[in-house]
Design an enzyme around this catalytic site. Sequence first.
Site, mmCIF file in Angstrom:
data_model
loop_
_atom_site.group_PDB
_atom_site.id
_atom_site.type_symbol
_atom_site.label_atom_id
_atom_site.label_comp_id
_atom_site.label_asym_id
_atom_site.label_seq_id
_atom_site.Cartn_x
_atom_site.Cartn_y
_atom_site.Cartn_z
ATOM 1 N N HIS A 73 26.804 0.347 3.491
ATOM 2 C CA HIS A 73 28.262 0.292 3.448
ATOM 3 C C HIS A 73 28.720 -1.169 3.476
ATOM 4 C CE1 HIS A 73 27.517 0.405 7.918
ATOM 5 N NE2 HIS A 73 28.284 -0.657 7.807
HETATM 6 P P1 TYD Z 1 27.345 3.476 10.942
HETATM 7 O O1 TYD Z 1 28.174 2.246 11.075
HETATM 8 O O2 TYD Z 1 27.437 4.232 9.659
HETATM 9 O O3 TYD Z 1 25.816 3.130 11.233
HETATM 10 P P2 TYD Z 1 24.739 2.354 10.339
HETATM 11 O O4 TYD Z 1 25.461 1.424 9.437
HETATM 12 O O5 TYD Z 1 23.907 1.659 11.340
HETATM 13 O O6 TYD Z 1 23.915 3.338 9.598
HETATM 14 O O7 TYD Z 1 27.676 4.417 12.187
HETATM 15 C C1 TYD Z 1 26.939 5.596 12.440
HETATM 16 C C2 TYD Z 1 27.847 6.526 13.221
HETATM 17 O O8 TYD Z 1 28.217 5.937 14.467
HETATM 18 C C3 TYD Z 1 29.141 6.851 12.495
HETATM 19 O O9 TYD Z 1 29.437 8.221 12.731
HETATM 20 C C4 TYD Z 1 30.175 6.002 13.165
HETATM 21 C C5 TYD Z 1 29.636 5.843 14.571
HETATM 22 N N1 TYD Z 1 29.977 4.545 15.172
HETATM 23 C C6 TYD Z 1 30.849 4.492 16.253
HETATM 24 O O10 TYD Z 1 31.379 5.524 16.701
HETATM 25 N N2 TYD Z 1 31.156 3.284 16.820
HETATM 26 C C7 TYD Z 1 30.604 2.138 16.350
HETATM 27 O O11 TYD Z 1 30.896 1.021 16.891
HETATM 28 C C8 TYD Z 1 29.716 2.195 15.230
HETATM 29 C C9 TYD Z 1 29.091 0.959 14.674
HETATM 30 C C10 TYD Z 1 29.430 3.428 14.680
#
Ligand code: TYD
Length: 144
Positions: free
Chosen positions: A56
Site C-alpha cells: 500500500h
Molecule cells: P496494515 O497497515 O495493512 O499492515 P501491513 O502494511 O503491515 O500489512 O494493517 C493491518 C491491519 O492492522 C489493518 O486492519 C489495519 C490495522 N492497523 C491498525 O489498526 N492500527 C495501526 O496503527 C496499523 C498500522 C494497522
Amino acid sequence: MIKNTSIYNCCVIELNRIHNRSGNLTSIEGMNNIPFNLKRLYYLYDVPGGAERGGHAHKKLEQLIVAASGCFDVVLDDGKNRKVVELNRSYYGLYVVPGIWREIINFSSGAICLVLASEKYDAADYLRDYNEYLIYKNENPSVI
Ligand code: TYD
C-alpha cells in the site's frame, strides 16, 4: 496532500548507537534524529516465512522503518522507479515519505519490523490498490 514524491526522497538514516559491554541502545527523538514528530509506533512480529506485508501507499503519512531484530527487504515504488532496501541493523532506519508504494518481504525468522509514524492510524490515508495508486500519482502531480 503530497503526490509528487519519488523513491529518491526516501533515505536510510543512521541512528545513534550507545554501546557498552552490556549491549547497545538506540534512541529516536522526533524532529531531532528523524524529520517528523512521532504520533504512533507499531511493530510487526511473528511474521510467517514467505509472508509479505505492506502492499500500500499513504497519502500523508511519513514513516521510519527499522529492523529492530532480524532482517527484511523493503521494496519502494513511486510508479516510475523501484528500489529494494535491505534493513538488517537496529541502528538504521528507512525514512519513507508520503506517496510511496511499499512492500516488505523476505522476513528472517524472528524479525521485528518497528515503524515510527507521523500520524495516528487513519484508514482513509491508505491507497491499497496499485492501479488506484498510479492514478493518484498521475493526477495533478505538482499539487501539495
Ligand atoms: P496494515 O497497515 O495493512 O499492515 P501491513 O502494511 O503491515 O500489512 O494493517 C493491518 C491491519 O492492522 C489493518 O486492519 C489495519 C490495522 N492497523 C491498525 O489498526 N492500527 C495501526 O496503527 C496499523 C498500522 C494497522
